[in-house]
Enzyme design. Structure first.
Site, mmCIF file in Angstrom:
data_model
loop_
_atom_site.group_PDB
_atom_site.id
_atom_site.type_symbol
_atom_site.label_atom_id
_atom_site.label_comp_id
_atom_site.label_asym_id
_atom_site.label_seq_id
_atom_site.Cartn_x
_atom_site.Cartn_y
_atom_site.Cartn_z
ATOM 1 N N ASP A 1 0.642 -1.405 -0.203
ATOM 2 C CA ASP A 1 0.163 0.235 -0.383
ATOM 3 C C ASP A 1 0.396 0.914 -0.254
ATOM 4 O O ASP A 1 2.173 1.743 0.820
ATOM 5 C CB ASP A 1 -0.564 -0.196 1.295
ATOM 6 C CG ASP A 1 -1.937 -1.040 1.407
ATOM 7 O OD1 ASP A 1 -2.385 -1.334 0.079
ATOM 8 O OD2 ASP A 1 -1.808 -1.557 2.524
ATOM 9 N N ARG B 1 -2.061 -8.402 -9.754
ATOM 10 C CA ARG B 1 -3.253 -7.905 -10.385
ATOM 11 C C ARG B 1 -2.957 -6.559 -10.245
ATOM 12 O O ARG B 1 -3.652 -5.746 -10.590
ATOM 13 C CB ARG B 1 -4.116 -8.005 -9.374
ATOM 14 C CG ARG B 1 -5.914 -7.227 -9.260
ATOM 15 C CD ARG B 1 -6.769 -7.334 -8.424
ATOM 16 N NE ARG B 1 -6.880 -9.500 -8.155
ATOM 17 C CZ ARG B 1 -8.478 -9.976 -8.707
ATOM 18 N NH1 ARG B 1 -8.989 -9.285 -8.591
ATOM 19 N NH2 ARG B 1 -8.186 -11.354 -9.002
HETATM 20 C C1 LIG Z 1 -1.148 -2.353 -2.473
HETATM 21 S S1 LIG Z 1 -1.748 -4.431 -2.156
HETATM 22 C C2 LIG Z 1 -1.197 -4.894 -3.117
HETATM 23 C C3 LIG Z 1 -2.009 -6.621 -3.692
HETATM 24 C C4 LIG Z 1 -0.472 -7.119 -4.374
HETATM 25 N N1 LIG Z 1 0.433 -8.018 -4.063
HETATM 26 C C5 LIG Z 1 -0.124 -6.995 -5.565
HETATM 27 O O1 LIG Z 1 0.823 -6.766 -5.997
HETATM 28 O O2 LIG Z 1 -2.139 -6.940 -6.444
HETATM 29 C C6 LIG Z 1 -0.938 -4.230 -0.390
HETATM 30 C C7 LIG Z 1 -1.478 -5.509 0.207
HETATM 31 O O3 LIG Z 1 -0.591 -5.582 1.737
HETATM 32 C C8 LIG Z 1 -1.614 -5.938 2.576
HETATM 33 N N2 LIG Z 1 -0.851 -5.530 3.483
HETATM 34 C C9 LIG Z 1 -0.958 -4.465 4.069
HETATM 35 N N3 LIG Z 1 -0.077 -4.584 5.768
HETATM 36 C C10 LIG Z 1 -0.233 -5.699 5.896
HETATM 37 C C11 LIG Z 1 0.573 -6.176 6.911
HETATM 38 N N4 LIG Z 1 0.741 -5.545 7.597
HETATM 39 N N5 LIG Z 1 0.214 -7.755 6.906
HETATM 40 C C12 LIG Z 1 0.228 -7.970 5.510
HETATM 41 N N6 LIG Z 1 0.014 -7.613 4.281
HETATM 42 C C13 LIG Z 1 -0.540 -6.566 4.488
HETATM 43 C C14 LIG Z 1 -2.851 -5.292 2.340
HETATM 44 O O4 LIG Z 1 -3.908 -6.258 2.849
HETATM 45 C C15 LIG Z 1 -3.384 -5.288 0.561
HETATM 46 O O5 LIG Z 1 -3.885 -6.238 -0.255
#
Ligand SMILES: C[S@@+](CC[C@H](N)C(=O)[O-])C[C@H]1O[C@@H](n2cnc3c(N)ncnc32)[C@H](O)[C@@H]1O
Length: 230
Positions: free
Chosen positions: A135, A210
């Site tokens: 994020d 994605r």
């Molecule tokens: C922008 S999305 C990208 C998802 C995937 N990696 C992609 O490239 O399509 C970032 C993901 O990181 C997860 N995330 C954020 N903070 C996290 C944490 N502390 N531990 C695990 N996952 C986390 C969010 O829920 C989100 O699904």
């Protein structure tokens, strides 16, 4: 440096749920997730014992989203065990559906903040870690919510042995700079790039996610960084 989750100055800021799960997904969250869920309170001596079949090494994906990359890697590398954390339950449900349908035995999930996991992981136990399109938190006042932090790097330095690889990608130039700055300030990791193509091009063993697809379609090319644990 040894860190405990009790020192954790962080909390999870993202979304935990989107649309309502289909009945079949909700059923898998009830039945399959408890079977393959990592228990963060349990200290695990050897991560390879988490898997029913022999695995040679164990990798971790942090924030797997809808799981495209995780599932691709798990299918391509049946002799590797995968730990994967994602607090967004709709993403977890998607992975559970594939795990169930394709009988994927080398994936273990944690449906919450990855920081809770570190205390239970042995030293030098992960030979590869992925942080893909985290994020972005672009506003200055939100930058501190970014998952790449000295805190995360200290945890990774403990659980990754020398030679292990950390892969990071982002389409946000400021986040790429942020990560390079923190990693280069850390004596425990070295950026492996020698030429611009090393970070501009996604390696063949690194499938598109994605989030990445959307970013590229919106005209935001990504940077692909690889760091070696020293
Ligand atoms: C922008 S999305 C990208 C998802 C995937 N990696 C992609 O490239 O399509 C970032 C993901 O990181 C997860 N995330 C954020 N903070 C996290 C944490 N502390 N531990 C695990 N996952 C986390 C969010 O829920 C989100 O699904």
């Amino acid at each position: 440096m040894s860190r405990s989750s009790k020192d954790n100055p962080r909390r999870f800021y993202g979304r935990r749920a989107g649309h309502k799960l289909h009945a079949s997904q909700a059923a898998l969250v009830e039945s399959l997730l408890p079977e393959i869920r990592i228990d963060p309170s349990r200290r695990i001596k050897d991560l390879r014992n988490l898997f029913p079949n022999d695995v040679n090494e164990v990798w971790l994906e942090i924030g797997f989203g809808a799981g495209e990359h995780l599932l691709w890697q798990a299918r391509e590398n049946p002799e590797t065990g995968f730990l994967a954390s994602e607090p967004y339950i709709n993403g977890v449900a998607k992975v559970l559906t594939a795990v169930d349908r394709d009988r994927i035995g080398n994936v273990r999930l944690y449906d919450d903040d990855v920081h809770h996991l570190f205390d239970g992981l042995p030293d030098n136990s992960l030979s590869r870690v992925f942080v893909l399109f985290p994020d972005p938190w672009p506003k200055k006042r939100h930058n501190k919510r970014r998952i790449v932090s000295p805190f995360l790097i200290a945890h990774l330095a403990r659980v990754m042995p020398p030679g292990a690889e950390l892969r990071f990608a982002s389409d946000i130039p400021d986040y790429v700079d942020w990560t390079l700055r923190y990693m280069q300030n850390s004596p425990t990791f070295a950026w492996t790039a020698c030429t611009p193509d090393d970070w501009r091009r996604r390696p063949p063993d690194w499938p598109e996610t994605r989030y990445e697809k959307k970013a590229v379609e919106a005209g935001r090319p990504a940077a692909y960084l690889s760091f070696r644990r020293i």
